[in-house]
Design a protein around this motif. Structure first.
Motif, PDB file in Angstrom:
ATOM      1  N   GLY A   1     -11.997  -7.477  20.434  1.00 34.99           N
ATOM      2  CA  GLY A   1     -11.366  -6.373  21.141  1.00 34.99           C
ATOM      3  C   GLY A   1     -10.181  -5.822  20.378  1.00 34.99           C
ATOM      4  O   GLY A   1      -9.441  -6.565  19.746  1.00 34.99           O
ATOM      5  N   SER A   2     -10.037  -4.519  20.403  1.00 39.85           N
ATOM      6  CA  SER A   2      -8.889  -3.904  19.733  1.00 39.85           C
ATOM      7  C   SER A   2      -7.690  -4.017  20.657  1.00 39.85           C
ATOM      8  O   SER A   2      -7.792  -3.816  21.856  1.00 39.85           O
ATOM      9  CB  SER A   2      -9.173  -2.445  19.363  1.00 39.85           C
ATOM     10  N   VAL A   3      -6.563  -4.368  20.077  1.00 38.47           N
ATOM     11  CA  VAL A   3      -5.332  -4.552  20.837  1.00 38.47           C
ATOM     12  C   VAL A   3      -4.471  -3.307  20.752  1.00 38.47           C
ATOM     13  O   VAL A   3      -3.913  -2.858  21.736  1.00 38.47           O
ATOM     14  CB  VAL A   3      -4.544  -5.768  20.307  1.00 38.47           C
ATOM     15  N   GLY A   4      -4.361  -2.752  19.561  1.00 38.64           N
ATOM     16  CA  GLY A   4      -3.482  -1.613  19.422  1.00 38.64           C
ATOM     17  C   GLY A   4      -3.694  -0.838  18.146  1.00 38.64           C
ATOM     18  O   GLY A   4      -4.423  -1.252  17.243  1.00 38.64           O
ATOM     19  N   LEU A   5      -3.026   0.290  18.118  1.00 37.31           N
ATOM     20  CA  LEU A   5      -3.082   1.225  17.011  1.00 37.31           C
ATOM     21  C   LEU A   5      -1.654   1.616  16.669  1.00 37.31           C
ATOM     22  O   LEU A   5      -0.870   1.936  17.562  1.00 37.31           O
ATOM     23  CB  LEU A   5      -3.886   2.461  17.441  1.00 37.31           C
ATOM     24  N   ILE A   6      -1.332   1.577  15.407  1.00 40.73           N
ATOM     25  CA  ILE A   6      -0.028   2.034  14.934  1.00 40.73           C
ATOM     26  C   ILE A   6      -0.280   3.160  13.944  1.00 40.73           C
ATOM     27  O   ILE A   6      -1.065   3.004  13.009  1.00 40.73           O
ATOM     28  CB  ILE A   6       0.762   0.889  14.254  1.00 40.73           C
ATOM     29  N   LEU A   7       0.367   4.298  14.166  1.00 43.14           N
ATOM     30  CA  LEU A   7       0.265   5.454  13.283  1.00 43.14           C
ATOM     31  C   LEU A   7       1.629   5.676  12.664  1.00 43.14           C
ATOM     32  O   LEU A   7       2.618   5.813  13.384  1.00 43.14           O
ATOM     33  CB  LEU A   7      -0.157   6.696  14.069  1.00 43.14           C
ATOM     34  N   ARG A   8       1.681   5.716  11.348  1.00 44.87           N
ATOM     35  CA  ARG A   8       2.946   5.938  10.656  1.00 44.87           C
ATOM     36  C   ARG A   8       2.822   7.171   9.765  1.00 44.87           C
ATOM     37  O   ARG A   8       1.915   7.261   8.956  1.00 44.87           O
ATOM     38  CB  ARG A   8       3.315   4.719   9.807  1.00 44.87           C
ATOM     39  N   LEU A   9       3.746   8.090   9.945  1.00 42.84           N
ATOM     40  CA  LEU A   9       3.786   9.303   9.143  1.00 42.84           C
ATOM     41  C   LEU A   9       4.858   9.139   8.078  1.00 42.84           C
ATOM     42  O   LEU A   9       5.998   8.775   8.384  1.00 42.84           O
ATOM     43  CB  LEU A   9       4.107  10.517  10.019  1.00 42.84           C
ATOM     44  N   TYR A  10       4.488   9.396   6.835  1.00 40.99           N
ATOM     45  CA  TYR A  10       5.405   9.319   5.698  1.00 40.99           C
ATOM     46  C   TYR A  10       5.557  10.711   5.094  1.00 40.99           C
ATOM     47  O   TYR A  10       4.825  11.638   5.440  1.00 40.99           O
ATOM     48  CB  TYR A  10       4.866   8.346   4.648  1.00 40.99           C
ATOM     49  N   GLU A  11       6.476  10.840   4.165  1.00 40.15           N
ATOM     50  CA  GLU A  11       6.706  12.134   3.512  1.00 40.15           C
ATOM     51  C   GLU A  11       5.439  12.670   2.854  1.00 40.15           C
ATOM     52  O   GLU A  11       5.186  13.869   2.869  1.00 40.15           O
ATOM     53  CB  GLU A  11       7.787  11.985   2.434  1.00 40.15           C
ATOM     54  N   ARG A  12       4.640  11.786   2.261  1.00 39.63           N
ATOM     55  CA  ARG A  12       3.459  12.224   1.517  1.00 39.63           C
ATOM     56  C   ARG A  12       2.184  11.508   1.979  1.00 39.63           C
ATOM     57  O   ARG A  12       1.340  11.162   1.155  1.00 39.63           O
ATOM     58  CB  ARG A  12       3.688  12.009   0.026  1.00 39.63           C
ATOM     59  N   GLY A  13       2.059  11.314   3.283  1.00 41.06           N
ATOM     60  CA  GLY A  13       0.831  10.701   3.780  1.00 41.06           C
ATOM     61  C   GLY A  13       1.011  10.014   5.113  1.00 41.06           C
ATOM     62  O   GLY A  13       1.994  10.237   5.815  1.00 41.06           O
ATOM     63  N   ALA A  14       0.036   9.204   5.448  1.00 42.60           N
ATOM     64  CA  ALA A  14       0.042   8.492   6.725  1.00 42.60           C
ATOM     65  C   ALA A  14      -0.611   7.137   6.562  1.00 42.60           C
ATOM     66  O   ALA A  14      -1.401   6.920   5.643  1.00 42.60           O
ATOM     67  CB  ALA A  14      -0.703   9.311   7.773  1.00 42.60           C
ATOM     68  N   VAL A  15      -0.276   6.243   7.495  1.00 39.51           N
ATOM     69  CA  VAL A  15      -0.858   4.907   7.534  1.00 39.51           C
ATOM     70  C   VAL A  15      -1.367   4.656   8.947  1.00 39.51           C
ATOM     71  O   VAL A  15      -0.687   4.970   9.923  1.00 39.51           O
ATOM     72  CB  VAL A  15       0.178   3.831   7.139  1.00 39.51           C
ATOM     73  N   VAL A  16      -2.565   4.086   9.036  1.00 37.38           N
ATOM     74  CA  VAL A  16      -3.170   3.686  10.297  1.00 37.38           C
ATOM     75  C   VAL A  16      -3.303   2.170  10.273  1.00 37.38           C
ATOM     76  O   VAL A  16      -3.779   1.604   9.288  1.00 37.38           O
ATOM     77  CB  VAL A  16      -4.571   4.320  10.464  1.00 37.38           C
TER      78      VAL A  16
ATOM     79  N   LEU B   1       0.823  -1.210   0.000  1.00 36.56           N
ATOM     80  CA  LEU B   1       0.000   0.000   0.000  1.00 36.56           C
ATOM     81  C   LEU B   1       0.857   1.260   0.000  1.00 36.56           C
ATOM     82  O   LEU B   1       0.556   2.227  -0.694  1.00 36.56           O
ATOM     83  CB  LEU B   1      -0.932  -0.005   1.208  1.00 36.56           C
ATOM     84  N   VAL B   2       1.936   1.259   0.789  1.00 38.87           N
ATOM     85  CA  VAL B   2       2.828   2.424   0.840  1.00 38.87           C
ATOM     86  C   VAL B   2       3.445   2.670  -0.531  1.00 38.87           C
ATOM     87  O   VAL B   2       3.487   3.807  -1.010  1.00 38.87           O
ATOM     88  CB  VAL B   2       3.913   2.238   1.929  1.00 38.87           C
ATOM     89  N   ASN B   3       3.897   1.622  -1.178  1.00 37.38           N
ATOM     90  CA  ASN B   3       4.487   1.759  -2.520  1.00 37.38           C
ATOM     91  C   ASN B   3       3.445   2.182  -3.547  1.00 37.38           C
ATOM     92  O   ASN B   3       3.696   3.059  -4.374  1.00 37.38           O
ATOM     93  CB  ASN B   3       5.157   0.456  -2.951  1.00 37.38           C
ATOM     94  N   GLU B   4       2.286   1.567  -3.506  1.00 36.30           N
ATOM     95  CA  GLU B   4       1.222   1.875  -4.465  1.00 36.30           C
ATOM     96  C   GLU B   4       0.818   3.349  -4.410  1.00 36.30           C
ATOM     97  O   GLU B   4       0.552   3.966  -5.435  1.00 36.30           O
ATOM     98  CB  GLU B   4       0.014   0.987  -4.170  1.00 36.30           C
ATOM     99  N   HIS B   5       0.789   3.898  -3.225  1.00 36.00           N
ATOM    100  CA  HIS B   5       0.350   5.293  -3.058  1.00 36.00           C
ATOM    101  C   HIS B   5       1.496   6.285  -2.960  1.00 36.00           C
ATOM    102  O   HIS B   5       1.273   7.460  -2.662  1.00 36.00           O
ATOM    103  CB  HIS B   5      -0.589   5.396  -1.859  1.00 36.00           C
ATOM    104  N   LYS B   6       2.714   5.818  -3.210  1.00 33.78           N
ATOM    105  CA  LYS B   6       3.897   6.676  -3.293  1.00 33.78           C
ATOM    106  C   LYS B   6       4.021   7.617  -2.091  1.00 33.78           C
ATOM    107  O   LYS B   6       4.164   8.825  -2.237  1.00 33.78           O
ATOM    108  CB  LYS B   6       3.894   7.455  -4.600  1.00 33.78           C
TER     109      LYS B   6
END
Length: 162
Positions: A73-88, A10-15
């Motif tokens: 139940g939700s265990v965790g959340l990971i937030l990643r900030l990239y140069e041109r976007g974010a991933v949850v 997904l990160v590669n696909e969305h540059k």
């Protein structure tokens, strides 16, 4: 809607470019994981991607709520900030990729059968909402310690690379 896509794909696909920062939140003792998640998104990403933060908060809230309701139940959340976007990434306890793909099929069937508005108001629109607000999304097996289910990944893009 894609049934499965992994984070690197997904990160590669969305540059999105290079990873700039990553934050991980565990919900072990949280009374209200969705509220914790919303606050974490605003804190970690609000000033860094203000044009995306409302969409990210909405999708994160939906994913954490789904994990609590359908994934044991939700265990965790990971937030990643990239140069041109974010991933949850939202991880749950006992969901499976097969369950999610089955739910996608059921949601598609329900839409085709024109389920009445009251029934749709009660649920069944979560992944459609994620699909509408995220640039892309997917599902993979959760990899964090303590997670035994799936990780639902949502990608938010600031646009094409220049």
């Amino acid at each position: 809607m894609p049934p499965t896509k992994d984070i690197p794909g997904l990160v590669n696909e969305h540059k999105l470019g290079d990873l700039l920062d990553s934050t991980e939140i565990r919900f072990a003792d949280a009374d209200r994981p969705p509220a914790v998640a919303r606050k974490a998104v605003r804190s970690a990403l609000g000033r860094r991607v203000p044009e995306l933060v409302d969409d990210i908060v909405l999708v994160t809230d939906e994913l954490v709520t789904n994990a609590d309701t359908h994934g044991g139940g939700s265990v965790g959340l990971i937030l990643r900030l990239y140069e041109r976007g974010a991933v949850v990434v939202v991880e749950d306890l006992c969901g499976s990729i097969e369950e999610i793909t089955d739910n996608l099929s059921a949601e598609s069937d329900a839409e085709e059968q024109r389920v009445d508005a009251l029934q749709l108001a009660e649920g069944g629109r979560g992944l459609f909402l994620v699909d509408a607000y995220a640039a892309g999304w997917g599902v993979e097996t959760a990899s964090s310690p303590g997670s035994s289910g799936v990780a639902v990944v949502a990608v938010f893009s600031l646009g094409a690379a220049s």
